[in-house]
Design an enzyme around this catalytic site. Sequence first.
Site, short mmCIF file in Angstrom:
data_model
loop_
_atom_site.label_atom_id
_atom_site.label_comp_id
_atom_site.label_asym_id
_atom_site.label_seq_id
_atom_site.Cartn_x
_atom_site.Cartn_y
_atom_site.Cartn_z
N HIS A 44 0.79 -1.23 0.00
CA HIS A 44 0.00 0.00 0.00
C HIS A 44 0.83 1.29 0.00
O HIS A 44 0.74 2.14 0.87
CB HIS A 44 -1.13 0.01 1.04
CG HIS A 44 -0.79 -0.24 2.48
ND1 HIS A 44 0.16 0.45 3.17
CD2 HIS A 44 -1.33 -1.09 3.38
CE1 HIS A 44 0.20 0.04 4.40
NE2 HIS A 44 -0.68 -0.90 4.57
N HIS B 69 -4.51 -9.49 14.07
CA HIS B 69 -4.57 -8.30 13.22
C HIS B 69 -5.44 -8.59 12.01
O HIS B 69 -5.23 -9.59 11.31
CB HIS B 69 -3.14 -7.91 12.81
CG HIS B 69 -3.05 -6.67 12.00
ND1 HIS B 69 -4.01 -5.68 12.00
CD2 HIS B 69 -2.08 -6.23 11.12
CE1 HIS B 69 -3.64 -4.70 11.19
NE2 HIS B 69 -2.49 -5.02 10.64
N GLU C 134 -5.82 -6.87 9.18
CA GLU C 134 -5.47 -6.44 7.82
C GLU C 134 -5.35 -7.68 6.91
O GLU C 134 -4.95 -8.75 7.34
CB GLU C 134 -4.16 -5.61 7.83
CG GLU C 134 -3.98 -4.86 6.52
CD GLU C 134 -2.96 -3.71 6.56
OE1 GLU C 134 -2.29 -3.53 7.60
OE2 GLU C 134 -2.85 -3.01 5.54
N ASP D 179 -3.44 -8.92 4.74
CA ASP D 179 -2.26 -9.78 4.58
C ASP D 179 -2.19 -10.86 5.67
O ASP D 179 -1.43 -11.81 5.55
CB ASP D 179 -0.95 -8.95 4.55
CG ASP D 179 -0.86 -7.90 5.63
OD1 ASP D 179 -1.90 -7.43 6.11
OD2 ASP D 179 0.27 -7.54 6.00
N HIS E 79 -0.90 -1.25 14.27
CA HIS E 79 -1.19 0.05 13.70
C HIS E 79 -2.64 0.20 13.23
O HIS E 79 -2.97 1.19 12.57
CB HIS E 79 -0.24 0.33 12.51
CG HIS E 79 -0.49 -0.56 11.32
ND1 HIS E 79 -0.79 -0.04 10.08
CD2 HIS E 79 -0.51 -1.89 11.16
CE1 HIS E 79 -0.97 -1.03 9.21
NE2 HIS E 79 -0.78 -2.15 9.86
N ASP F 273 2.10 -6.94 13.52
CA ASP F 273 3.00 -6.13 12.70
C ASP F 273 4.18 -5.52 13.49
O ASP F 273 5.24 -5.24 12.91
CB ASP F 273 2.23 -4.97 12.05
CG ASP F 273 1.41 -5.42 10.84
OD1 ASP F 273 1.62 -6.54 10.37
OD2 ASP F 273 0.56 -4.64 10.40
N TYR G 52 10.40 -0.36 8.13
CA TYR G 52 9.03 -0.76 8.48
C TYR G 52 8.44 0.19 9.51
O TYR G 52 7.30 0.65 9.40
CB TYR G 52 9.03 -2.20 9.02
CG TYR G 52 7.65 -2.78 9.10
CD1 TYR G 52 7.08 -3.43 8.02
CD2 TYR G 52 6.88 -2.64 10.26
CE1 TYR G 52 5.80 -3.94 8.08
CE2 TYR G 52 5.60 -3.14 10.33
CZ TYR G 52 5.06 -3.80 9.23
OH TYR G 52 3.79 -4.29 9.29
N HIS H 25 5.57 -10.29 10.18
CA HIS H 25 6.39 -10.13 8.96
C HIS H 25 7.86 -10.26 9.34
O HIS H 25 8.29 -9.72 10.37
CB HIS H 25 6.23 -8.73 8.35
CG HIS H 25 4.86 -8.42 7.85
ND1 HIS H 25 4.31 -9.01 6.75
CD2 HIS H 25 3.92 -7.56 8.30
CE1 HIS H 25 3.11 -8.52 6.53
NE2 HIS H 25 2.83 -7.64 7.48
FE1 FEO Z 1 -1.02 -4.26 9.11
FE2 FEO Z 1 0.89 -6.80 8.07
O1 FEO Z 1 -0.65 -5.80 8.14
#
Ligand code: FEO
Length: 402
Positions: free
Chosen positions: A28, A82, A84, A86, A148, A167, A195, A228
């Site tokens: 993004h 989380h 999101e 991903d 986040h 994250d 990051y 990640h």
């Molecule tokens: Fe906030 Fe890795 O997604």
Amino acid sequence: METAYRAIPIADNIYWVGVVDWALRNFHGYTTHRGSTYNAYLIVADKVVLIDTVKKPFKDEMLSRIASVIEPTKIDYIISNHAEMDHSGALPEVIEIVKPEKVFASTMGVKNLKGQLHIDTEIIAVKDGEELDIGGKRLRFFETRMLHWPDSMFTYVVENKVLFSQDAFGMHYATISIFADECPRAVVEHELITYYANILLPYSKLVENLLNRLEREGLEVRVIAPDHGPIFRRPEDVKWVLDMYKRMSKQKPTNRAVVVYDTMWGSTDKMARAIADGLASEGTEVALLPISGCHRSDVATEALKSGALLVGSPTINNNMFPSVADVLTYLKGLRPQNLIGAAFGSYGWSGEAVKQVEEILKSMGVEVVDTLRVQWVPDEEKLKECFNLGVRVAQRLKEISS
Ligand code: FEO
């Protein structure tokens, strides 16, 4: 079971079952030069628990890794740290296949998962500090709202002292070695900073509060397992990453400056070079970033490492260059703190850009030390003025970073 993909043990009966996305180059709007990983984790106790899932197209690879340990249909609980995509994109199909007894998320996680995935499955909201007994292990939940996303939370395995931090403490870094101690430290450090700068920077106060809370509660962490990038499993690495976060969240000015600019016919470029020389002449470390040769996310990384942000733009049609506006819009959203700076640029006949850049810098809370406009191509005298602007910014930087 013999499977194509293998789970990797990270602690007693706890496994990494994530995937590596070697091809990812844009997250993004953030350039991910080194790809990424989507880390999911499997805990085998009396109850079998899956922590987070992966991006939708990678579902089968994750299930294959799980199957190397246990039949996926044996999963009892899924916990979403989380929402999101991903980490939740594969969730609806995984629920369909696994048919878990229960799915858990934070209160906001329940709302966000429902809003994004449109699933009928009941999702149980867990409270901050609540513990879930899975028979032989206890899972404790920490709400980390806005780190986040509103739904973000950590899950901590009390018996193994493993912190699943979604994250936070993560990085976009595709690597076969899933442990930080098996990766080049310089790369880990660079990607961790990148990051933080591009994802967590606006929430630095919350990061600081969270680190204080973990310290206050005396939470012992042996392993930090983010969503990640590599996992931190050695005590020195856990300490290192916590210290890095402490430092980045405070954003104390360093004696380092980033000069970012675009140029039309080379004049603003000449100005930037002279300014950089002026900064360097006072002992300031300088990163010179022509926008044509870098990405807005690289600028964010450099800004986080710096105490000064100097921005140059020519004027085109009474405005700053669109590429400069792009970078400033992005940086403003990231809300960097404690920066000083300057605005500069060359122009032909109207010259509005420098004032516009100055106003944006001020609206970001940057202390603008000086501005400089040069009509047409800077000559030797004007370049000396640029050099002197660099000197003045460097001198002010020394005052605030000492
Ligand atoms: Fe906030 Fe890795 O997604």
